[in-house]
Enzyme design. Structure first.
Site, PDB file in Angstrom:
ATOM      1  N   LYS A 192       0.831  -1.196   0.000  1.00 38.61           N
ATOM      2  CA  LYS A 192       0.000   0.000   0.000  1.00 38.61           C
ATOM      3  C   LYS A 192       0.879   1.265   0.000  1.00 38.61           C
ATOM      4  CE  LYS A 192      -3.464  -2.747  -0.107  1.00 38.61           C
ATOM      5  NZ  LYS A 192      -4.215  -3.313   0.989  1.00 38.61           N
TER       6      LYS A 192
HETATM    7  C1  LIG Z   1      -5.131  -4.265   1.689  1.00 35.57           C
HETATM    8  C2  LIG Z   1      -6.617  -4.181   1.737  1.00 35.57           C
HETATM    9  C3  LIG Z   1      -7.377  -4.274   2.920  1.00 35.57           C
HETATM   10  C4  LIG Z   1      -6.801  -4.495   4.295  1.00 35.57           C
HETATM   11  O1  LIG Z   1      -5.780  -5.356   4.295  1.00 35.57           O
HETATM   12  P1  LIG Z   1      -4.773  -5.623   5.515  1.00 35.57           P
HETATM   13  O2  LIG Z   1      -3.797  -6.532   4.843  1.00 35.57           O
HETATM   14  O3  LIG Z   1      -5.560  -6.281   6.575  1.00 35.57           O
HETATM   15  O4  LIG Z   1      -4.155  -4.341   5.965  1.00 35.57           O
HETATM   16  C5  LIG Z   1      -8.741  -4.099   2.834  1.00 35.57           C
HETATM   17  N1  LIG Z   1      -9.347  -3.830   1.677  1.00 35.57           N
HETATM   18  C6  LIG Z   1      -8.665  -3.726   0.517  1.00 35.57           C
HETATM   19  C7  LIG Z   1      -9.400  -3.382  -0.729  1.00 35.57           C
HETATM   20  C8  LIG Z   1      -7.281  -3.923   0.505  1.00 35.57           C
HETATM   21  O5  LIG Z   1      -6.619  -3.838  -0.659  1.00 35.57           O
END
Ligand SMILES: *Cc1c(COP(=O)(O)O)cnc(C)c1O
Length: 391
Positions: A192
């Site tokens: 991210k």
């Molecule tokens: C990355 C992501 C999350 C949350 O992911 P974590 O790995 O738990 O931090 C939730 N929704 C979307 C669309 C994502 O890409």
């Protein structure tokens, strides 16, 4: 005859996403490791307030990961047994799983197949008396159609929880994502925009949500004397007032988050540059359609998702995917519509529920996109896609 030589295959795999960690990040974490606090210490609140400022919100609450943060948001919104939450199928499973954790019912509305974002008309159709929340996902980093979704929510007193895991740094009609929503979740996973290893955070302007999120992250325990149900008999006294979890982030992760936040603008800028290069390379392609951007929705470019014109290709999407992997281009697919996963099928969600999402799923793939990519990396991707799709 003028023959262009076939481009050489990359020597190493270019991943679709990757963190950017520099010496300042490492020093920041090391300093905490040598100090007094490993888990909740002073840097958690510092990170939260700096993050809140960065997105333009009053409050932020950090969690151990984005999924836990979504769970917290569903709790704070009051989702319980049988409550319906309308979300997108074009997302990671966590956007719907968080509703199931609260014994609620995820309801999938269809998407606009050119953007991957929720179609407000489909959301309107799926609202019932049981609907409590709308949970849009800002797919690939492009803001969903928030004005229309918020209008639907307002008319019925629904909460809007934004899954902005892809959208840190995105802007909707001049407003930063996270600045004016009920609750907005950002993920701090390494692919991210900024990372704390694992991590997630909710931005909100509502003090009542803020309190609930803080309690939920720490077992439902309250220490603040002004909020205790009983007169405290001694200073050690605390109360568990609701059922929460241990969803805490650690202080050394908060140190990393603080140091990463300093680079957010740079990260978003570089992602935009790479996306612009892909746009330029494929804008006139016969076989590749570039992601459509809506007026007023400024993407922070978590993903660059192309759609293939399968009618003009002799090979299918999966063969294009395999050829790109053979060229050492780490493509990915975002996403299998959530309700098509075996677990959701067993809960009774049928194939064909969201036809636009299913059509989109059949022809998409995500190209590598992350700020540490070099111009040469981007050119490798362009050439490999041109070779694999014959454009
Ligand atoms: C990355 C992501 C999350 C949350 O992911 P974590 O790995 O738990 O931090 C939730 N929704 C979307 C669309 C994502 O890409």
């Amino acid at each position: 005859m003028n023959r262009v030589p076939a481009p050489a295959r990359r020597k190493t795999l270019l991943p679709y996403g990757r963190q950017w960690i520099d010496d300042r990040d490492i020093e920041a974490v090391e300093a905490v490791l040598r100090g007094d606090y490993l888990t909740t210490g002073p840097l958690i609140a510092e990170f939260e307030s700096k993050f809140a400022r960065a997105v333009g919100a009053e409050y932020a609450v950090a969690f151990s990961n984005g999924t836990a943060a979504l769970h917290g948001a569903c709790h704070a919104a009051g989702i319980g047994e049988g409550d319906e939450v309308i979300t997108s199928p074009m997302t990671f499973a966590a956007s719907a799983n968080c509703v199931l954790y609260q014994r609620g019912k995820p309801v999938f509305a269809d998407v606009d197949e050119e953007t991957g974002n929720l179609d407000p008309a489909s959301v309107a159709e799926r609202i019932t008396e049981r609907t409590k929340t709308i949970l849009p996902v800002h797919y690939a980093g492009q803001p969903a159609r928030l004005d229309e979704l918020r209008e639907l929510a307002k008319a019925r007193g629904l909460v809007v929880i934004e899954d902005a895991a892809h959208a840190l740094g995105a802007v909707y009609k001049g407003r930063r994502i996270g600045s004016d929503g009920d609750m907005t979740m950002f993920s701090l996973h390494p692919v991210k925009h900024i990372t704390t290893g694992e991590g997630g955070i909710i931005a909100t302007n509502r003090e009542d949500y803020y309190r609930k999120l803080l309690d939920f992250r720490n077992h439902g325990i309250v220490r603040d004397p002004s909020r205790l149900e009983k007169e405290p008999p001694a200073p050690w006294y605390y109360e568990m007032q609701s059922l929460g979890y241990n969803y805490r982030l650690t202080d050394f992760q908060a140190a990393l988050g603080l140091s990463q936040l300093d680079k957010l603008e740079l990260f978003v800028k570089r992602r935009k540059e790479i996306a612009a290069r892909y746009d330029e390379a494929f804008r006139h392609s016969e076989t590749v359609v570039i992601p459509r951007q809506e007026d007023g929705a400024e993407s922070s470019w978590h993903l660059y998702v192309i759609r293939l014109r399968l009618d003009r290709l002799e090979i299918g999407r999966d063969e294009v995917f395999r050829r790109l992997l053979e060229e050492n281009i780490g493509v990915q697919l975002h996403y299998i519509p959530v309700y098509l996963h075996p677990y959701y099928r067993r809960l009774g969600y049928p194939e064909g529920l969201c036809p636009a999402a299913e059509r989109m799923y059949g022809r998409i793939l995500s190209l590598p996109l992350y700020p540490a990519m070099t111009d040469k990396d981007a050119e490798d991707v362009v050439r490999a896609v041109q070779k694999a799709t014959g454009t």
